[in-house]
Design a protein around this motif. Structure first.
Motif, PDB file in Angstrom:
ATOM      1  N   ILE A 126       0.842  -1.209   0.000  1.00 40.47           N
ATOM      2  CA  ILE A 126       0.000   0.000   0.000  1.00 40.47           C
ATOM      3  C   ILE A 126       0.875   1.256   0.000  1.00 40.47           C
ATOM      4  CG2 ILE A 126      -1.648   1.358   1.368  1.00 40.47           C
ATOM      5  CD1 ILE A 126      -2.807  -1.342   2.351  1.00 40.47           C
ATOM      6  N   ASN A 127       1.903   1.238   0.824  1.00 38.84           N
ATOM      7  CA  ASN A 127       2.766   2.423   0.927  1.00 38.84           C
ATOM      8  C   ASN A 127       3.543   2.691  -0.347  1.00 38.84           C
ATOM      9  OD1 ASN A 127       2.837   3.891   3.595  1.00 38.84           O
ATOM     10  ND2 ASN A 127       2.783   1.759   4.274  1.00 38.84           N
ATOM     11  N   ILE A 128       3.924   1.635  -1.045  1.00 39.59           N
ATOM     12  CA  ILE A 128       4.672   1.825  -2.295  1.00 39.59           C
ATOM     13  C   ILE A 128       3.734   2.231  -3.426  1.00 39.59           C
ATOM     14  CG2 ILE A 128       6.035   0.649  -4.082  1.00 39.59           C
ATOM     15  CD1 ILE A 128       7.161  -1.111  -1.726  1.00 39.59           C
ATOM     16  N   VAL A 129       2.640   1.504  -3.580  1.00 37.24           N
ATOM     17  CA  VAL A 129       1.735   1.750  -4.720  1.00 37.24           C
ATOM     18  C   VAL A 129       0.989   3.083  -4.549  1.00 37.24           C
ATOM     19  CG1 VAL A 129      -0.289   0.887  -5.967  1.00 37.24           C
ATOM     20  CG2 VAL A 129       1.479  -0.724  -5.194  1.00 37.24           C
ATOM     21  N   ARG A 130       0.535   3.364  -3.335  1.00 34.40           N
ATOM     22  CA  ARG A 130      -0.245   4.590  -3.074  1.00 34.40           C
ATOM     23  C   ARG A 130      -1.212   4.881  -4.223  1.00 34.40           C
ATOM     24  NH1 ARG A 130       1.320   8.739   0.539  1.00 34.40           N
ATOM     25  NH2 ARG A 130       0.488  10.144  -1.009  1.00 34.40           N
ATOM     26  N   PRO A 131      -2.187   3.985  -4.418  1.00 30.81           N
ATOM     27  CA  PRO A 131      -3.097   4.144  -5.553  1.00 30.81           C
ATOM     28  C   PRO A 131      -4.059   5.311  -5.348  1.00 30.81           C
ATOM     29  CG  PRO A 131      -3.908   2.452  -4.081  1.00 30.81           C
ATOM     30  CD  PRO A 131      -2.577   2.890  -3.516  1.00 30.81           C
ATOM     31  N   LYS A 132      -4.760   5.661  -6.423  1.00 30.13           N
ATOM     32  CA  LYS A 132      -5.801   6.687  -6.275  1.00 30.13           C
ATOM     33  C   LYS A 132      -6.970   6.116  -5.479  1.00 30.13           C
ATOM     34  CE  LYS A 132      -5.037   9.438 -10.410  1.00 30.13           C
ATOM     35  NZ  LYS A 132      -5.380   9.572 -11.827  1.00 30.13           N
ATOM     36  N   VAL A 133      -7.197   4.809  -5.644  1.00 29.71           N
ATOM     37  CA  VAL A 133      -8.314   4.179  -4.938  1.00 29.71           C
ATOM     38  C   VAL A 133      -7.972   2.717  -4.642  1.00 29.71           C
ATOM     39  CG1 VAL A 133      -9.492   3.685  -7.130  1.00 29.71           C
ATOM     40  CG2 VAL A 133     -10.802   3.647  -5.029  1.00 29.71           C
ATOM     41  N   ILE A 134      -8.428   2.260  -3.479  1.00 30.33           N
ATOM     42  CA  ILE A 134      -8.272   0.852  -3.109  1.00 30.33           C
ATOM     43  C   ILE A 134      -9.635   0.176  -3.175  1.00 30.33           C
ATOM     44  CG2 ILE A 134      -7.793  -0.735  -1.188  1.00 30.33           C
ATOM     45  CD1 ILE A 134      -5.581   1.077  -0.283  1.00 30.33           C
ATOM     46  N   ILE A 135      -9.687  -0.976  -3.833  1.00 26.02           N
ATOM     47  CA  ILE A 135     -10.912  -1.778  -3.825  1.00 26.02           C
ATOM     48  C   ILE A 135     -10.725  -2.903  -2.812  1.00 26.02           C
ATOM     49  CG2 ILE A 135     -12.404  -3.314  -5.151  1.00 26.02           C
ATOM     50  CD1 ILE A 135     -11.717  -1.752  -7.660  1.00 26.02           C
ATOM     51  N   LEU A 136     -11.574  -2.914  -1.793  1.00 23.62           N
ATOM     52  CA  LEU A 136     -11.567  -4.009  -0.819  1.00 23.62           C
ATOM     53  C   LEU A 136     -12.537  -5.052  -1.356  1.00 23.62           C
ATOM     54  CD1 LEU A 136     -11.701  -1.863   2.454  1.00 23.62           C
ATOM     55  CD2 LEU A 136      -9.687  -2.810   1.301  1.00 23.62           C
ATOM     56  N   CYS A 137     -11.985  -6.163  -1.816  1.00 21.11           N
ATOM     57  CA  CYS A 137     -12.763  -7.141  -2.573  1.00 21.11           C
ATOM     58  C   CYS A 137     -13.173  -8.302  -1.659  1.00 21.11           C
ATOM     59  CB  CYS A 137     -11.913  -7.630  -3.745  1.00 21.11           C
ATOM     60  SG  CYS A 137     -12.767  -8.758  -4.830  1.00 21.11           S
ATOM     61  N   GLY A 138     -14.428  -8.267  -1.212  1.00 22.39           N
ATOM     62  CA  GLY A 138     -14.956  -9.337  -0.372  1.00 22.39           C
ATOM     63  C   GLY A 138     -14.856  -9.031   1.108  1.00 22.39           C
ATOM     64  N   ALA A 139     -15.555  -9.863   1.896  1.00 24.58           N
ATOM     65  CA  ALA A 139     -15.696  -9.602   3.332  1.00 24.58           C
ATOM     66  C   ALA A 139     -14.365  -9.674   4.075  1.00 24.58           C
ATOM     67  CB  ALA A 139     -16.683 -10.599   3.929  1.00 24.58           C
ATOM     68  N   THR A 140     -13.535 -10.658   3.740  1.00 30.40           N
ATOM     69  CA  THR A 140     -12.279 -10.821   4.488  1.00 30.40           C
ATOM     70  C   THR A 140     -11.388  -9.606   4.317  1.00 30.40           C
ATOM     71  OG1 THR A 140     -12.382 -13.198   4.244  1.00 30.40           O
ATOM     72  CG2 THR A 140     -10.233 -12.275   4.736  1.00 30.40           C
ATOM     73  N   SER A 141     -11.306  -9.121   3.098  1.00 28.20           N
ATOM     74  CA  SER A 141     -10.493  -7.938   2.833  1.00 28.20           C
ATOM     75  C   SER A 141     -11.069  -6.723   3.562  1.00 28.20           C
ATOM     76  CB  SER A 141     -10.447  -7.696   1.320  1.00 28.20           C
ATOM     77  OG  SER A 141      -9.813  -6.486   1.033  1.00 28.20           O
ATOM     78  N   ALA A 142     -12.379  -6.539   3.456  1.00 30.85           N
ATOM     79  CA  ALA A 142     -13.014  -5.385   4.107  1.00 30.85           C
ATOM     80  C   ALA A 142     -12.829  -5.445   5.620  1.00 30.85           C
ATOM     81  CB  ALA A 142     -14.498  -5.345   3.749  1.00 30.85           C
ATOM     82  N   LYS A 143     -12.965  -6.648   6.195  1.00 30.06           N
ATOM     83  CA  LYS A 143     -12.823  -6.782   7.651  1.00 30.06           C
ATOM     84  C   LYS A 143     -11.407  -6.424   8.111  1.00 30.06           C
ATOM     85  CE  LYS A 143     -16.454 -10.156   8.448  1.00 30.06           C
ATOM     86  NZ  LYS A 143     -16.831 -11.554   8.709  1.00 30.06           N
ATOM     87  N   SER A 144     -10.433  -6.703   7.270  1.00 27.19           N
ATOM     88  CA  SER A 144      -9.050  -6.410   7.642  1.00 27.19           C
ATOM     89  C   SER A 144      -8.844  -4.923   7.913  1.00 27.19           C
ATOM     90  CB  SER A 144      -8.086  -6.828   6.520  1.00 27.19           C
ATOM     91  OG  SER A 144      -8.129  -8.212   6.353  1.00 27.19           O
ATOM     92  N   PHE A 145      -9.617  -4.098   7.235  1.00 26.82           N
ATOM     93  CA  PHE A 145      -9.439  -2.651   7.371  1.00 26.82           C
ATOM     94  C   PHE A 145     -10.535  -1.990   8.205  1.00 26.82           C
ATOM     95  CE2 PHE A 145      -7.071  -3.864   3.682  1.00 26.82           C
ATOM     96  CZ  PHE A 145      -5.945  -3.063   3.728  1.00 26.82           C
ATOM     97  N   LEU A 146     -11.716  -2.569   8.155  1.00 25.23           N
ATOM     98  CA  LEU A 146     -12.868  -1.878   8.735  1.00 25.23           C
ATOM     99  C   LEU A 146     -13.401  -2.557   9.992  1.00 25.23           C
ATOM    100  CD1 LEU A 146     -14.667  -1.259   5.313  1.00 25.23           C
ATOM    101  CD2 LEU A 146     -13.234   0.355   6.574  1.00 25.23           C
ATOM    102  N   GLY A 147     -12.790  -3.698  10.360  1.00 27.41           N
ATOM    103  CA  GLY A 147     -13.212  -4.383  11.583  1.00 27.41           C
ATOM    104  C   GLY A 147     -14.052  -5.613  11.296  1.00 27.41           C
ATOM    105  N   ASN A 148     -14.014  -6.564  12.235  1.00 29.71           N
ATOM    106  CA  ASN A 148     -14.682  -7.847  12.017  1.00 29.71           C
ATOM    107  C   ASN A 148     -16.201  -7.781  12.112  1.00 29.71           C
ATOM    108  OD1 ASN A 148     -12.498  -9.447  11.378  1.00 29.71           O
ATOM    109  ND2 ASN A 148     -12.023  -9.906  13.517  1.00 29.71           N
ATOM    110  N   ASP A 149     -16.738  -6.645  12.557  1.00 27.32           N
ATOM    111  CA  ASP A 149     -18.196  -6.573  12.738  1.00 27.32           C
ATOM    112  C   ASP A 149     -18.948  -6.211  11.462  1.00 27.32           C
ATOM    113  OD1 ASP A 149     -17.889  -7.195  15.350  1.00 27.32           O
ATOM    114  OD2 ASP A 149     -17.836  -5.110  16.033  1.00 27.32           O
ATOM    115  N   ILE A 150     -18.232  -5.819  10.429  1.00 24.83           N
ATOM    116  CA  ILE A 150     -18.942  -5.361   9.221  1.00 24.83           C
ATOM    117  C   ILE A 150     -19.660  -6.522   8.527  1.00 24.83           C
ATOM    118  CG2 ILE A 150     -17.384  -3.437   8.788  1.00 24.83           C
ATOM    119  CD1 ILE A 150     -17.052  -6.218   6.422  1.00 24.83           C
ATOM    120  N   LYS A 151     -20.717  -6.165   7.812  1.00 29.64           N
ATOM    121  CA  LYS A 151     -21.432  -7.143   6.985  1.00 29.64           C
ATOM    122  C   LYS A 151     -21.295  -6.694   5.536  1.00 29.64           C
ATOM    123  CE  LYS A 151     -24.729  -9.274  10.089  1.00 29.64           C
ATOM    124  NZ  LYS A 151     -23.696  -9.273  11.091  1.00 29.64           N
TER     125      LYS A 151
END
Ligand code: SF4
Length: 205
Positions: A126-151
């Motif tokens: 993430i630090n190297i690529v520094r994209p314009k936008v990150i796509i969190l693809c699927g629940a596991t990826s989203a939970k890694s950043f937004l917490g395990n409680d998300i649906k």
């Protein structure tokens, strides 16, 4: 999970490629968690380090483990075709990776411990690529950043600021789309295309 270190300075594309190559080399030899025992290949990333879009999935599956490339199995092919359907290019517009770089046995979801041990690589990417936008693809990826409680069904299509700086959007994982093949309005595939169109508009393409 603790993805908290974010550098403010940005590299040019040449330095990004060189830096990613160096991190990849370290990652290829990593045996820091138990997934190293059963993997065939480390699946580090695919795409350009200077790409405007970074897509982060869950973990490698069987095809990815066999080839060392993320998102190349049935789900990956579906993702690639959706990307192209909306006028984006997987090759030119995306840098693609996963939360963990080695395949969990039986395609189980990676544990929090495995994700924590592996996060130094994702953090570096993430630090190297520094994209314009990150796509969190699927629940596991989203939970890694937004917490395990998300649906996933509640936050799919929503945009977030990661590190108070990087724009990110959550989309369905293509494995889920493979099980829901309808393309009617408001179907998971239709919604995913809307999300990808929003990403395309966001990067100004
Ligand atoms: S999953 Fe990550 S931490 Fe575990 S062995 Fe593979 S590269 Fe290392």
């Amino acid at each position: 999970m603790n993805y908290l270190k974010f550098n403010e300075s940005e590299l040019d594309d040449e330095l990004k490629e060189k830096s990613i190559k160096e991190v990849r080399q370290v990652c290829l030899g990593c045996k820091s968690c138990d997934l190293a025992q059963t993997r065939r290949n480390v699946v580090f990333s695919d795409g350009k380090a200077g790409a405007p879009i970074m897509l982060i999935g869950e973990a490698p599956g069987a095809d990815e483990d066999a080839t060392g490339i993320p998102f190349v199995g049935k789900a990956g092919k579906l993702l690639t075709s959706l990307i192209s359907d909306v006028g984006l290019s997987r090759e030119n517009d995306f840098y693609i990776c996963n939360t963990v770089k080695c395949r969990p046995p039986e395609n189980r979801v990676p544990t929090d411990e495995e994700k924590c041990i592996c996060e130094r690589f994702l953090n570096a990417q993430i630090n190297i690529v520094r994209p314009k936008v990150i796509i969190l693809c699927g629940a596991t990826s989203a939970k890694s950043f937004l917490g395990n409680d998300i649906k996933i069904t509640q936050i799919r299509g929503k945009w977030f600021k990661l590190f108070n700086s990087l724009d990110a959007v959550v989309i369905f994982h293509p494995s889920y789309l493979l099980r829901n093949r309808s393309e009617e309005e408001n179907s998971p595939i239709w919604l995913t295309k809307q999300d990808l169109i929003a990403v395309k508009n966001f990067i100004g393409k």
